[in-house]
Design an enzyme around this catalytic site. Sequence first.
Site, PDB file in Angstrom:
ATOM      1  N   GLU A 121       3.672   5.382   6.038  1.00  0.00           N
ATOM      2  CA  GLU A 121       2.868   6.603   5.914  1.00  0.00           C
ATOM      3  C   GLU A 121       2.339   7.110   7.255  1.00  0.00           C
ATOM      4  O   GLU A 121       1.136   7.087   7.529  1.00  0.00           O
ATOM      5  CB  GLU A 121       1.705   6.371   4.941  1.00  0.00           C
ATOM      6  CG  GLU A 121       2.146   6.161   3.507  1.00  0.00           C
ATOM      7  CD  GLU A 121       0.996   6.011   2.536  1.00  0.00           C
ATOM      8  OE1 GLU A 121       1.180   6.300   1.349  1.00  0.00           O
ATOM      9  OE2 GLU A 121      -0.104   5.589   2.964  1.00  0.00           O
TER      10      GLU A 121
ATOM     11  N   GLU B 160       6.806   4.194  -2.848  1.00  0.00           N
ATOM     12  CA  GLU B 160       5.524   3.941  -3.503  1.00  0.00           C
ATOM     13  C   GLU B 160       5.309   4.986  -4.584  1.00  0.00           C
ATOM     14  O   GLU B 160       5.514   6.178  -4.354  1.00  0.00           O
ATOM     15  CB  GLU B 160       4.345   3.994  -2.522  1.00  0.00           C
ATOM     16  CG  GLU B 160       4.270   2.843  -1.556  1.00  0.00           C
ATOM     17  CD  GLU B 160       3.004   2.879  -0.714  1.00  0.00           C
ATOM     18  OE1 GLU B 160       1.964   3.359  -1.219  1.00  0.00           O
ATOM     19  OE2 GLU B 160       3.070   2.441   0.451  1.00  0.00           O
TER      20      GLU B 160
END
Length: 482
Positions: free
Chosen positions: A189, A382
Site C-alpha cells: 500500500e 486484500e
Amino acid sequence: MYQFPEGFLWGGATASAQYEGGFDEGGRGRSQLDYIDFIPPQQRVDDQCTDDVSDKRFQAVRKDEASYNLPYRRGADFYHRYKEDIALFAEMGFKVFRMSISWARIFPTGYEDRPNEEGLKFYHDVFDELHKYGIEPLVTMIHYENPLALTEDLNGWESPEMIRLFLKYTKTLIDEYKDKVKYWIVFNELNATLCTPFVSSGMLVERSEKNFLSACHQALHHQLVASALTVRYMREVAPHCMVGSMIARLECYAETCDPADELAVLTEDQINCSFYDITARGYYPKSLLNYFDKNDIRLDFVDGYEEILKAGTVDYLAFSYYMTYVISGDPKRAENPGNLVKSLKNPYLKQNEWGWGIDPAGLRITLNRLYDKYRLPLFIVENGLGAVDRLEDGTVHDDYRIDYLRRHIMEMGKAMEDGVELLGYTPWGCIDLCSASFADMTKRYGFIYVDADDYGNGTYDRYRKDSFYWYQKVIISNGEVL
C-alpha cells in the site's frame, strides 16, 4: 456464473508485523511497529487509532515499554505455529499464501553488512512448508515494518539513505529465495504514507523540516526509487519471477452531479493512481506534478530518478479493496476521518461495525477501470470483513463474512467476464491477527479463529469458522460453488 480460469490463485493474506510474533527470537531486531501500543476503546480520543502515532507518543513508549500493551510483538504466533497454520491453509485448498518478511529479522538494525542467518532460515523453512502442500508464496518485501534504528537515526523513508539500505535487503531476499518465491510485491500500500507516515514509512513528521505533504511525498519518492531499483535487480537475476506494485485502492463516488464534486473525484483518483503511473509506466504524471505545485509540496529528487523509474516498471498491479468512498467538492463537509480518505456516508450501502461501506459492485468497477487504464494483470491481495466474532462450541458462525466474500467474488467473476485479467484473490487476514486500525484482536477477519484477546490472554489455539468450510468449497470448485 463466470467460470474462473484454470490456475486462478485462490488464497489468503497476512503481514509479518500483525501475524508473526517471536519479536525477540531468532536474532530479530526491533521494528518501529513494535512500539505501537493498544489503546482501550474507552480511552481513545476521537476514535484514535494506530495511524495517529506522534513523536511524543512514540517517545513515551520507547522510554517505558514495559508499561504498555504492545500487541504487534505477539501477533498471532505464526513464528511458532507456522506448520500448523500452513496445514490449515492447505486443508482449505490454498493455491497461494500472501505473507511478508520482517526486514528486522533479516537485518536487525538495517545497517548490518551480513544478514541474520537465523532469520533467513526461518523463511526458508516457511517456504519449504508451503511448497510441501503445493502452495505458492506471494511475498511482500516490506509491509510497513522498518528496523527501529532507521526511524530513530534517519527518520525513516524521509532520508535518501534508506534507498541504499533497502536495496541491500531486497537484493538479499532475491538472491536467497528466487528459486522458492515466484510472486513478489515490493511495498505494501504505497499510498498509505499519505495518512499513516509513521506506520507506513517509519517517519515522524514532527521531526521533518518539511510541511506534512512534502515530508510524506519525499518519503514516497525514496520508496518509488527503491522499488524501481529492486525490480531492475529482479529482472537481472530472477527473470522468471513476477513482481508487482500495490496500493490501497480508493474508488470514489461524487456525492452529487455538481461538477465540483466530480472534479474532486477526478483529483482523488489521479492521486491514487499516480503510484501505478510511476511504478507501471515509469514516470511522474503531470497531474501529480501540478498537484505538488498547487499544494506547496517540495521534493528533493534523487539524481537520475527518471531513468531509474523507466527501467524498473512492474509486471502486475496489486491492490487492497475494502470499501468505496463518497466525497464532496467542499472539504469542510467530509466525515469519518478515520478512513484513508475523508468519506461521506453512502446512503445506498450497508456499513460494517466500523462504518465501512460494503460495496461489492464497486470492486467490479475498480477492476474494470484499472485494467482499462493500464492493461496489466491485476491481483486482489486484500479484501475482507472485519467483525467481532464469537467462539461458540469450538467454531464461529460467521454467515456475515461468507455473505460479504460471496458477493465480492461474484463481482470479480463479472469483471473477468468483462475482459479483466485477474491473477488471484487473497482475502485479508485469512487467519485472525492484530488489526491495523487499533492493534487489537477484537476486529477479526479470518477463516480461522485464534484464541487470543487484546491483552495477549488466551491459548492461541486455532478453530475453523463456518467461513473456513465455505471457502474450502469455493476453492475446490474454482469459484463455482458460492
